[in-house]
Design a protein around this motif. Structure first.
Motif, mmCIF file in Angstrom:
data_model
loop_
_atom_site.group_PDB
_atom_site.id
_atom_site.type_symbol
_atom_site.label_atom_id
_atom_site.label_comp_id
_atom_site.label_asym_id
_atom_site.label_seq_id
_atom_site.Cartn_x
_atom_site.Cartn_y
_atom_site.Cartn_z
ATOM 1 N N ASP A 4 -6.709 -6.048 11.980
ATOM 2 C CA ASP A 4 -7.139 -6.855 12.728
ATOM 3 C C ASP A 4 -8.511 -6.967 13.154
ATOM 4 O O ASP A 4 -9.780 -6.210 13.852
ATOM 5 C CB ASP A 4 -6.551 -6.383 14.509
ATOM 6 C CG ASP A 4 -5.675 -6.586 13.946
ATOM 7 O OD1 ASP A 4 -4.283 -6.902 12.857
ATOM 8 O OD2 ASP A 4 -4.518 -5.310 14.989
ATOM 9 N N THR A 5 -8.856 -8.014 13.656
ATOM 10 C CA THR A 5 -9.973 -8.354 13.889
ATOM 11 C C THR A 5 -10.293 -10.463 14.428
ATOM 12 O O THR A 5 -8.705 -10.699 14.916
ATOM 13 C CB THR A 5 -11.245 -9.360 12.499
ATOM 14 O OG1 THR A 5 -10.236 -10.436 11.611
ATOM 15 C CG2 THR A 5 -11.594 -8.156 11.266
ATOM 16 N N ASP A 6 -11.235 -10.615 15.601
ATOM 17 C CA ASP A 6 -10.910 -12.282 16.196
ATOM 18 C C ASP A 6 -10.723 -13.618 15.295
ATOM 19 O O ASP A 6 -9.888 -14.165 16.101
ATOM 20 C CB ASP A 6 -12.106 -12.384 17.174
ATOM 21 C CG ASP A 6 -12.243 -10.903 17.525
ATOM 22 O OD1 ASP A 6 -11.460 -10.013 18.624
ATOM 23 O OD2 ASP A 6 -13.439 -10.763 17.893
ATOM 24 N N ALA A 7 -11.117 -13.212 13.936
ATOM 25 C CA ALA A 7 -10.427 -14.691 13.022
ATOM 26 C C ALA A 7 -8.884 -14.219 12.248
ATOM 27 O O ALA A 7 -8.077 -13.862 13.053
ATOM 28 C CB ALA A 7 -11.401 -14.728 12.601
ATOM 29 N N GLU A 8 -9.558 -13.698 11.019
ATOM 30 C CA GLU A 8 -8.333 -13.794 9.767
ATOM 31 C C GLU A 8 -7.994 -12.333 10.055
ATOM 32 O O GLU A 8 -8.602 -11.376 9.927
ATOM 33 C CB GLU A 8 -8.311 -14.259 8.656
ATOM 34 C CG GLU A 8 -8.485 -15.763 8.857
ATOM 35 C CD GLU A 8 -7.007 -16.080 8.854
ATOM 36 O OE1 GLU A 8 -5.943 -15.579 8.564
ATOM 37 O OE2 GLU A 8 -6.612 -17.248 9.676
ATOM 38 N N PRO A 9 -7.331 -11.445 9.984
ATOM 39 C CA PRO A 9 -6.947 -9.861 9.146
ATOM 40 C C PRO A 9 -7.993 -9.604 8.270
ATOM 41 O O PRO A 9 -7.903 -10.400 7.223
ATOM 42 C CB PRO A 9 -5.671 -9.965 8.641
ATOM 43 C CG PRO A 9 -4.693 -10.741 9.777
ATOM 44 C CD PRO A 9 -5.463 -12.609 9.556
ATOM 45 N N ARG A 10 -8.401 -8.953 8.049
ATOM 46 C CA ARG A 10 -9.372 -8.155 7.208
ATOM 47 C C ARG A 10 -8.836 -7.446 6.121
ATOM 48 O O ARG A 10 -8.767 -6.309 6.296
ATOM 49 C CB ARG A 10 -10.380 -7.607 7.557
ATOM 50 C CG ARG A 10 -11.690 -6.762 7.020
ATOM 51 C CD ARG A 10 -13.022 -6.859 7.881
ATOM 52 N NE ARG A 10 -12.995 -5.934 8.662
ATOM 53 C CZ ARG A 10 -13.037 -4.482 8.526
ATOM 54 N NH1 ARG A 10 -13.063 -3.838 8.124
ATOM 55 N NH2 ARG A 10 -12.842 -3.785 9.992
ATOM 56 N N PRO A 11 -8.340 -7.684 5.088
ATOM 57 C CA PRO A 11 -7.964 -6.296 3.710
ATOM 58 C C PRO A 11 -9.398 -5.882 3.662
ATOM 59 O O PRO A 11 -10.545 -5.334 3.258
ATOM 60 C CB PRO A 11 -7.796 -7.830 2.722
ATOM 61 C CG PRO A 11 -8.019 -8.569 2.925
ATOM 62 C CD PRO A 11 -9.439 -9.194 4.256
ATOM 63 N N VAL A 12 -8.161 -4.409 3.563
ATOM 64 C CA VAL A 12 -8.902 -2.963 3.436
ATOM 65 C C VAL A 12 -8.464 -2.196 2.611
ATOM 66 O O VAL A 12 -9.473 -1.572 2.234
ATOM 67 C CB VAL A 12 -9.205 -2.108 5.589
ATOM 68 C CG1 VAL A 12 -10.134 -3.107 5.890
ATOM 69 C CG2 VAL A 12 -7.775 -2.070 5.456
ATOM 70 N N LEU A 13 -7.356 -2.021 2.564
ATOM 71 C CA LEU A 13 -6.753 -1.329 1.026
ATOM 72 C C LEU A 13 -5.685 -1.542 0.427
ATOM 73 O O LEU A 13 -4.876 -2.449 1.036
ATOM 74 C CB LEU A 13 -5.858 0.024 2.131
ATOM 75 C CG LEU A 13 -5.792 0.807 1.054
ATOM 76 C CD1 LEU A 13 -6.323 1.935 0.663
ATOM 77 C CD2 LEU A 13 -4.537 2.171 2.332
ATOM 78 N N ASP A 14 -5.248 -1.736 -0.903
ATOM 79 C CA ASP A 14 -4.601 -1.328 -1.248
ATOM 80 C C ASP A 14 -3.938 -0.302 -2.509
ATOM 81 O O ASP A 14 -4.345 -0.274 -3.206
ATOM 82 C CB ASP A 14 -4.645 -2.925 -2.716
ATOM 83 C CG ASP A 14 -3.524 -2.910 -3.298
ATOM 84 O OD1 ASP A 14 -2.443 -2.873 -3.063
ATOM 85 O OD2 ASP A 14 -4.160 -4.307 -4.016
ATOM 86 N N TRP A 15 -2.890 0.219 -1.474
ATOM 87 C CA TRP A 15 -2.302 1.419 -2.493
ATOM 88 C C TRP A 15 -1.360 1.084 -3.190
ATOM 89 O O TRP A 15 -0.091 1.170 -2.359
ATOM 90 C CB TRP A 15 -2.552 3.034 -0.597
ATOM 91 C CG TRP A 15 -1.594 4.264 -1.445
ATOM 92 C CD1 TRP A 15 -2.226 4.396 -2.478
ATOM 93 C CD2 TRP A 15 -1.202 4.044 -0.260
ATOM 94 N NE1 TRP A 15 -2.091 5.998 -1.963
ATOM 95 C CE2 TRP A 15 -1.179 5.884 -0.941
ATOM 96 C CE3 TRP A 15 -0.589 4.154 1.166
ATOM 97 C CZ2 TRP A 15 -0.278 7.255 -0.776
ATOM 98 C CZ3 TRP A 15 0.174 5.714 0.975
ATOM 99 C CH2 TRP A 15 -0.052 6.756 0.929
#
Length: 333
Positions: free
Chosen positions: A315-326
Motif C-alpha cells: 500500500d502507498t498513498d498513491a498507486e499500490p507498489r508492486p513488490v513480488l511476482d511468485w
C-alpha cells in the motif's frame, strides 16, 4: 589499532563459478522456532498446526511448515551473500521430501554463473551471482534444491572481472511428477475429511481473485535472525543505503498466508516455478495479493497440484507498489 576478526563475507570479485560454501551452521527444526515463525507470518496451513492430523496424513509429526524449511535454507545460503544489495529472483525450488520438527538441515551453496553489471552513474559497481542451493537432513537425505540470483557489490570499484554469463536459463523447473514426489506417500483421503474451502475440482485455470485482507510486515529482523540470514541489508540500515530492507522470504511467507486463507484446503507447497522481487519491502508496509490459478493437475493417489501465481503489492498513498511476482505449486485436495 583496529583489527578485523572473522570472515567479512565475499564481494563479487571474490566469487568464481564452482566455488562452494558449506560453513553455515546446521539448523535443527524445533517447536520453538516453528512457533516464532508462525507468529511472524501467521500462516494457517493445517498440517504444521495439527500434529495429530499430520501423523495420520504424513505418517510422522509434527510436520515442519514448508516456509520455515525454505527460509532456513535461504538463510544458510547467505554466507555467500552477506554484502548483497538485492535478490533478483528464485527459480526451480523443489522439495525432495517434507521434513518434520526435529530434523536438522544443512545447506551447500554453489556459484553456478556470474555476470558483472554495466556501471551506472551515482551507483557502486555490482555483479549478479547465480547460486545453487542443496539442502539435506541429518541423514543426508535430499530436502530442497533451488537457485537464486543475488546482486553483490565489488570491493574494487574499478576492476573488470570479465564475468558475462547468461543467467536466463538458470534453475528452470521440472515436471508434475517431480513436483509431487515429496508427497507421494501422503494419505490425501484422510486430509480431505478435514479440509475446508474450495476443492481442486472447483478451480479453473485463468481464475483470479484478490485475497481477502492484508498483512502488515512486522518483526523483520527477528525473522532474519531466526533463520540464520546474515545479509547486512536486513539488519543494518546503513548497509541498505539508509533504510533496512525486509528479507524476501518474509514477503513470500505473507503471500503464502494470504493464499492459504483463500484456499484452506492447501496441504503444502512442493515447488516454486520462480519468484521475482519487483521492488523493496520495508517494515511497516501493508501487503496485499492477487492470486491466479495457472494450471491444475490431479495426482494419482488423490489430491492434485495447483499452479498458482501470487502478485503482491504494498500500500502507498498513491498507486499500490508492486513488490513480488511468485509462481508456486501447492497441493490441494
Amino acid at each position: 589499532m583496529t583489527t578485523t576478526i572473522g570472515a567479512p563475507g565475499p564481494y563479487f570479485e571474490d566469487l568464481q563459478v564452482g566455488k562452494q560454501f558449506t560453513d553455515a551452521p546446521a539448523f535443527t527444526l524445533t517447536e520453538g522456532c516453528a512457533a516464532i515463525h508462525q507468529a511472524i507470518l501467521g500462516d494457517r496451513l493445517q498440517l504444521p498446526l495439527d500434529a495429530a492430523l499430520a501423523k495420520q496424513v504424513v505418517g510422522r509429526s509434527p510436520t515442519a511448515h514448508p516456509a520455515l524449511v525454505w527460509n532456513v535454507a535461504i538463510g544458510q545460503s547467505t554466507v555467500a551473500t552477506r554484502h548483497v544489495k538485492a535478490n533478483l529472483f528464485y527459480r526451480g525450488l523443489a522439495f525432495r521430501r517434507a521434513p518434520a520438527i526435529g530434523d536438522t538441515l544443512r545447506t551447500t551453496t554453489s556459484v553456478v554463473a556470474l555476470r558483472q553489471n554495466q556501471p551506472k552513474p551515482g551507483r557502486g559497481a555490482t555483479g549478479l551471482a547465480a547460486l545453487h542451493m542443496v539442502t539435506v537432513d541429518q541423514e543426508d537425505r535430499p530436502v530442497l534444491n533451488f537457485y537464486r540470483c543475488a546482486m553483490i557489490p565489488l570491493r574494487d570499484q574499478a576492476i573488470q572481472t570479465g564475468h558475462r554469463d547468461d543467467l536466463s536459463e538458470v534453475g528452470r523447473a521440472e515436471g508434475d511428477d517431480f513436483f509431487g514426489a515429496a508427497v507421494a506417500d501422503w494419505d490425501f483421503a484422510r486430509f480431505s475429511k478435514d479440509a475446508r474451502g474450495p476443492r481442486l475440482s472447483d478451480l479453473v485455470a485463468g481464475t483470479s481473485w484478490d485475497a481477502v485482507g492484508a498483512d502488515v510486515v512486522s518483526s523483520a529482523p527477528e525473522l532474519a535472525r531466526l533463520t540464520l540470514n546474515i545479509a547486512e541489508v536486513h539488519h543494518d540500515s546503513r548497509a541498505a543505503g539508509g533504510r533496512r530492507l525486509v528479507y524476501g522470504g518474509h514477503t513470500i511467507g505473507l503471500a503464502l498466508a494470504q493464499a492459504a486463507r483463500s484456499l484452506p484446503g492447501i496441504a503444502t507447497v512442493t515447488a516454486w516455478h520462480g519468484c521475482d522481487h519487483l521492488g523493496p519491502v520495508f517494515e511497516g508496509d501493508t501487503l496485499r495479493s492477487r492470486i491466479t490459478v495457472e494450471r491444475v493437475a490431479p495426482l494419482s493417489k488423490g489430491g492434485g497440484l495447483v499452479h498458482l501465481r501470487s502478485e503482491v503489492s504494498a500500500d502507498t498513498d498513491a498507486e499500490p507498489r508492486p513488490v513480488l511476482d511468485w509462481r508456486f505449486v501447492a497441493v490441494l485436495v
